[in-house]
Design an enzyme around this catalytic site. Structure first.
Site, mmCIF file in Angstrom:
data_model
loop_
_atom_site.group_PDB
_atom_site.id
_atom_site.type_symbol
_atom_site.label_atom_id
_atom_site.label_comp_id
_atom_site.label_asym_id
_atom_site.label_seq_id
_atom_site.Cartn_x
_atom_site.Cartn_y
_atom_site.Cartn_z
ATOM 1 N N HIS A 60 0.860 -1.188 0.000
ATOM 2 C CA HIS A 60 0.000 0.000 0.000
ATOM 3 C C HIS A 60 0.893 1.233 0.000
ATOM 4 O O HIS A 60 2.063 1.178 0.407
ATOM 5 C CB HIS A 60 -0.896 0.017 1.231
ATOM 6 C CG HIS A 60 -1.999 -0.989 1.193
ATOM 7 N ND1 HIS A 60 -3.035 -0.982 2.097
ATOM 8 C CD2 HIS A 60 -2.238 -2.035 0.360
ATOM 9 C CE1 HIS A 60 -3.866 -1.979 1.820
ATOM 10 N NE2 HIS A 60 -3.400 -2.629 0.780
ATOM 11 N N GLU A 62 1.159 3.773 1.899
ATOM 12 C CA GLU A 62 1.751 4.119 3.190
ATOM 13 C C GLU A 62 2.969 3.254 3.490
ATOM 14 O O GLU A 62 4.006 3.740 3.946
ATOM 15 C CB GLU A 62 0.736 3.926 4.326
ATOM 16 C CG GLU A 62 -0.507 4.766 4.205
ATOM 17 C CD GLU A 62 -1.661 4.017 3.542
ATOM 18 O OE1 GLU A 62 -1.454 3.424 2.460
ATOM 19 O OE2 GLU A 62 -2.765 4.046 4.090
ATOM 20 N N CYS A 93 -1.884 -0.747 7.550
ATOM 21 C CA CYS A 93 -1.066 0.460 7.471
ATOM 22 C C CYS A 93 -1.053 1.214 8.794
ATOM 23 O O CYS A 93 -0.018 1.738 9.212
ATOM 24 C CB CYS A 93 -1.551 1.346 6.334
ATOM 25 S SG CYS A 93 -1.303 0.583 4.711
#
Length: 160
Positions: A60, A62, A93
């Site tokens: 992801h 992040e 995350c």
């Protein structure tokens, strides 16, 4: 919050939105971008969703930005850093931010399905953790949300 801090937050969120646009344009990834900034205001890391192209469920925006930042500073702890991300972080995350000791997360669009920074879960403020992350949501959220909605509308249109 001061107007100066609000302008700083919008500045970095615009950079995260640029990365989200790049994710979609160059990689056909879900348009989420993230920027990691030091307490002194220096860029530490940046990323965008790469989970589809890398076949990596953990890639992801992040996580990619935090990995980049950790590599740049030579430390898995990101103490004092602010993470700017165009979509409210998910549970994975959020917990990575707790483990990295990120000081603050600023996000754009709220995620009513999997948001873990106050929408569905509030993992970052949970007092059972040994670290809590300050949260500010909705910064340039309309723009971030519109980009995500357009992406998914386009994807659904292709499938028909």
């Amino acid at each position: 919050m001061s107007e100066q801090q609000a302008e700083i937050d919008r500045y970095w969120m615009r950079r995260a939105l640029d990365l989200a646009e790049r994710a979609e344009r160059e990689y056909d990834e879900i348009p989420v971008g993230a920027v990691l900034v030091s307490e002194a205001g220096e860029l530490l890391g940046e990323g965008w969703n790469r989970n589809i192209g890398l076949h990596d469920p953990s890639a992801h925006a992040e996580i990619v930005a935090m990995r980049d930042g950790g590599q740049r500073i030579g430390n898995h702890r990101l103490v004092g850093a602010t993470l700017y991300v165009t979509l409210e972080p998910c549970a994975m995350c959020a917990m990575a931010m707790v483990h990295a000791r990120v000081a603050r997360v600023v996000f754009g669009a709220f995620d009513p399905k999997t948001g873990a920074a106050g929408s569905v879960f509030d993992l970052l403020a949970d007092p059972r953790h040994n670290h809590r992350v300050a949260v500010l949501g909705g910064v340039l959220g309309d723009e971030a949300g519109a980009r995500l909605s357009a992406y998914f509308r386009r994807k659904r249109g292709k499938a028909v």
